[in-house]
Write an enzyme that holds these catalytic residues in place. Sequence first.
Site, short mmCIF file in Angstrom:
data_model
loop_
_atom_site.label_atom_id
_atom_site.label_comp_id
_atom_site.label_asym_id
_atom_site.label_seq_id
_atom_site.Cartn_x
_atom_site.Cartn_y
_atom_site.Cartn_z
N HIS A 186 0.82 -1.20 0.00
CA HIS A 186 0.00 0.00 0.00
C HIS A 186 0.87 1.26 0.00
CE1 HIS A 186 -3.52 2.36 0.64
NE2 HIS A 186 -2.96 2.94 1.67
N ASN A 436 3.16 -7.29 -11.73
CA ASN A 436 3.16 -7.61 -10.30
C ASN A 436 2.73 -9.06 -10.08
OD1 ASN A 436 3.69 -4.90 -10.07
ND2 ASN A 436 1.62 -4.36 -9.41
N CYS A 484 1.25 -3.11 -17.79
CA CYS A 484 0.49 -2.23 -16.90
C CYS A 484 0.81 -2.49 -15.43
CB CYS A 484 -1.01 -2.36 -17.15
SG CYS A 484 -1.68 -3.98 -16.79
#
Lengths: 559, 90
Positions: A186, A436, A484
């Site tokens: 985060h 990711n 992306c």
Amino acid sequence: MSGERRSGVGVSPGTAAGPVVQVAPPVKAPADEPAPADAEAAAESVRGALSAVGEDLDARAAAADEHAQPILKATAMIARDKGLAKAAAKQVAAGKGPATAIAAAVDEFAAQFEALGGYFAERVTDLRDVGSRAIAHVLGVPTPGVPELSGPSVIVALDLAPAETAALDRSHVVAIVTEHGGRTSHTAILAAQMGIPAVVQLPDATGIPAGTTVAVDGDAGHVVLDPDTRLLEIQRARREKLAAALDELHGPGRTADGHAVALLANIGGVDDAVAAGAADLEGVGLFRTEFMYLSAATLPSVEDQADVYRQVLAPFPGRRVVIRTLDAGADKPLAFADLGEEENPALGRRGLRLCQARPELLDSQLEAIALAAKDTGAEVKVMAPMVATTDEAEWFATRVRAAGLPSAGVMIEVPAAALRAHHVLSHVDFGSLGTNDLAQYTMAADRGEGELASLLDPWQPAVLQVIEAACKGGHSSDRPVGVCGESAGDPFLALVLTGLGVASLSMAPSKVPAVRFALSRHTLAECRSLASAALDAPTAERARQLVKAGAKNEVTDLL
Amino acid sequence: MPQRTATIGSSVGLHARPAALFVEAAQGTGLDVEIGRPGEDPVDATSILGVMALGAKHGEEVVLTAEGDGADAALAGLVDLLNRDLDAEE
């Protein structure tokens, strides 16, 4: 210890310096808290703590901006709640110490909310925050959470939870440093959104005394304690030179010899869309649509969904917007399409797999997107998450075309799809590498596990090799493949990705100028040779070093 | 004891902002107000946690009771509030 330098992992680029503000961790009731000798005094201590927390939160709400104010007010209401006070009083009467009593009362309500699920379960964070603050008050230790900031500050924490950052006064935060956390934590996402440097995995970050001036280098991942004026001057001069270099460049992404690489934004909601729409970029490469479904108790109506899509598409007339269809699963459960608990949600029925189990969700989403696409001038494309096979790609493309949408694509985040890209992509119009998840699945390392940050490094040669395979499949099937994941926003990795053959790079908008700059100083042939150097490297660290050493000095000096 | 029935009008259910607005209004009456599902144990309507833990969803029926002076008028106001979509109003 003037000038002490510590190394962590840089997750958001740039440099900044300022005094440290430590975010105190949540407080737990001590396991060995004795039963109170004076029950009335203990009860009074609980009441006093809860009302002090309520007052403190009210005061902060009064000073907060419009975004944070309702959150703080609602949290204050919980602190003043009669039911919570009663439940805690009952615990005290049963012989529990004040801190233990508060914790037990909080657990009682938390269990009820968690059982309700969905929206209700989200309030558990606020409830626990109130409990933690009240316990800190009882124990006389620092209030957990982000203290009020009076000026430019470097936020330092063990790790930052979303709830803690909601009340963060963003105008005063110049850098973020955490002891835990990973590349996709985060903290990393927040710092990139804010365009400020961040370093995670910094040893003993929470041991740095509050008020210590630190210089944070989000590119190198270094933090220098009590930096001398010379270092601060060097960093300042570099920031100014970089700003000047970035200011000179505008428009579409191009290599030095004019090879086009589209520069796009990753967005997650209407606010992001408005901000990205005003920025100098070529469109949206990843619009995450989960926000409008995760918080809903029932599937929103097609018209309600279309309204949100219209708002997201409106800022992009004539520009592309790639919409990723619902990426939910056991770790991001939908109140209205929960397939139940899974032992291993990352490998479970998530993304397109969930939509195959509940095709009506996908169909309603596609219908809404098609409605919105008609009403706005954006060039709308949709892509499916978590595609592994040719059959899945075909299934998705068929439904997209049936909905009347012109362009269907797939995320390439499962190594199987990358290795078989030629076949998988032949059924769709484009591919988009989600680096990711691709790193997570290639390296068999949980994205949420900060301790595994080095395995999740997108510079891992194995990850680069899987990306290369996807690009080759895209080339042979004549379908463009973009990236992306956050890796697209690393200017040096962007050069490698360009050399591997990607057609677009989608990232946090704040990262676009540096990537545009790096591309503009290298030819496609130079990017290819940097890519082959990275692929040949034995380790991620070596790949990064080789590329930085091989890149143009004017770029390495500034980035 | 005065008693009224309401249907939850908020699309998100009696939760978050709608729950907060309802609890504030219940506190504002100065009366002992309770809310619950028909035939079940009610909860204290002035407790935000109690009301949220009730977990009343959109379209669900709830029973309100109040005791004291002006209970009828107070209940009418609260019923009206619950029937509206509080989340959609700014």
